[in-house]
Design a protein around this motif. Structure first.
Motif, PDB file in Angstrom:
ATOM      1  N   ASP A 197       2.357  -2.415 -12.613  1.00 15.85           N
ATOM      2  CA  ASP A 197       0.987  -2.216 -11.924  1.00 15.85           C
ATOM      3  C   ASP A 197      -0.252  -2.549 -12.609  1.00 15.85           C
ATOM      4  N   TYR A 201       3.558   0.708  -7.137  1.00 14.76           N
ATOM      5  CA  TYR A 201       3.757  -0.252  -8.075  1.00 14.76           C
ATOM      6  C   TYR A 201       4.633  -1.241  -7.633  1.00 14.76           C
ATOM      7  N   THR A 233       6.394   3.320  -4.447  1.00 18.29           N
ATOM      8  CA  THR A 233       5.830   4.690  -5.083  1.00 18.29           C
ATOM      9  C   THR A 233       6.816   5.878  -5.340  1.00 18.29           C
ATOM     10  N   ALA A 260       5.340   6.791 -10.736  1.00 17.60           N
ATOM     11  CA  ALA A 260       4.153   6.149 -10.645  1.00 17.60           C
ATOM     12  C   ALA A 260       2.819   6.195 -11.633  1.00 17.60           C
TER      13      ALA A 260
END
Length: 414
Positions: free
Chosen positions: A406, A254, A245, A249
């Motif tokens: 993500d 992610y 992170t 982000a």
């Protein structure tokens, strides 16, 4: 060679004939070279250029439509305006009795519903004609998962805003406050994202109509396979160092792919460019990772490319539980190959997070990019890996990309 030349001659003749017929259809009686004339034109009527629709008389047309003016002494027209927007005239499509013209796509500053003809003498002649402005259309969105207060960018056309009829945006039943719409252009609108709890299809309304609801869903939370936040989530064979992170982000954690990528026909840059998600390790011992018909579903994720990516394709494939990484080396396994750098001049870098959408109907390529004409038969595991298995047009150039991923998900088809 003779057959090739004859074919080219035939093609050229047919193309010329088709063009000639289109114009003759608009004016069967007019012949001769174009010469500008004096005097005043007369318009009898306006109709579509298509001979099959010659009986349809027009009192108006949409921006971008081609129309045929039928009258007398039309060669006296030096300039033609729709309201206050100048149209492009082509002397090859002007005769004494007919004139082909395309209604300009620009929005008039003053809407008079008039066609204005400027003559050789400078005199202006008006003809009643309505320029219809289409309802807005929403074609795509830069990112579906924009956090509250950040910029949302949508793309389309005919995004027109007026004082009397302001442009409005709705997300489901939620109407975006006018103060949150920060930029409006004809083909692009930017607005501030509401809270993540506000979700639904988008629609845009202007003085000229409503776009209808988009097929994509803003803040869509359906079909999430993994977002690197909600655990238990076990990446196949580890890769824990790829989950991070930080200030870049989108929300929470992610996956970060990074390192050196060598261009080549047969290149595997290693586990820093690989993500595995296996159903048997994540509470899905049998069956598909997602509900619904795979052939009618869309694979999606958000990506933020911080450092340029210019080599090798991202291979994305499904397989059965327990298959581990066997699919990676079996080039007969159907997959999708995402190669955005090919479409952007050989190098790809984003300006923030964007949403990637790939219909599972497109998961039909071999390792070398050949069309296998079939999609996967099992969906109990997922592999994402940047490497090349012999695809000649995906070699690229050496690079050191940084790619954040993500919200990997599968949603119903759009």
């Amino acid at each position: 060679m003779k057959n090739k030349i004859d074919t080219m001659k035939l093609f050229s003749f047919l193309l010329f004939t088709a063009t000639l017929l289109l114009f003759v259809a608009c004016d069967d009686d007019s012949k001769g070279k174009y010469e500008m004339t004096d005097g005043v034109p007369t318009i009898y009527y306006v109709r579509p250029p298509d001979i099959e629709k010659a009986d349809s008389l027009l009192v108006g047309a949409y921006m971008g439509e081609t129309i045929c003016l039928v009258g007398d002494n039309l060669t006296s027209i030096q300039e033609l305006y729709f309201n206050d927007i100048k149209a492009l005239l082509n002397i090859n499509f002007i005769t004494k009795n007919s004139l082909l013209v395309t209604v300009p796509k620009e929005v008039p500053n003053e809407k008079m519903d008039k066609m204005v003809m400027v003559l050789k003498s400078g005199e202006r002649v008006e003809y009643d004609f309505i320029v219809r402005i289409p309802a807005p259309t929403v074609a795509s969105i830069q990112c579906e998962q924009v956090p509250e207060g950040k910029d949302v960018v949508i793309y389309g056309d005919y995004f027109f805003d007026t004082q009397t009829s302001p442009l409005t945006i709705a997300i489901g039943d939620y109407v975006v406050p006018k103060s949150d719409i920060v930029n409006i252009q004809k083909t692009e609108v930017t607005f501030k994202s509401p809270a993540m709890e506000v979700k639904g299809p988008l629609s845009v309304t202007t003085a000229y109509g409503n776009s209808g609801r988009t097929k994509f869903v803003f803040h869509d939370d359906r079909g999430i396979l993994f977002n690197f936040d909600d655990y238990p989530m076990v990446p196949g064979w580890g890769r824990p160092t790829l989950i991070e992170t930080g200030p870049d982000a989108l929300s929470g954690n992610y996956m970060k792919l990074r390192g050196e990528v060598k261009a080549g026909l047969w290149q595997s840059p290693g586990e820093n460019f690989q993500c595995n998600f296996w159903g048997e390790d994540n509470g899905i011992p049998t069956g598909n990772l997602f509900p619904g018909d795979p052939a009618a579903s869309v694979f999606k994720f958000e990506v933020n490319v911080l450092e340029a990516w210019s080599a090798l394709p991202m291979n994305i494939f499904f397989g059965p539980q327990g298959s581990l990484e066997s699919s990676l080396w079996d080039d007969s396994v159907p997959r999708a190959q995402w190669i955005p750098w090919k479409a952007t001049g050989g190098s790809y870098k984003t300006n923030g997070w964007v949403t990637v959408s790939i219909p599972i109907a497109d998961f039909k390529l071999s390792g070398s990019g050949a069309d296998l004409k079939m999609i996967p038969s099992h969906y109990g595991s997922l592999n994402m890996y940047i490497y090349n298995r012999g695809r000649a047009d995906a070699v690229g150039t050496d690079c050191n990309p940084v790619i954040l991923i993500d919200n990997v998900r599968v949603v119903p088809g759009e």
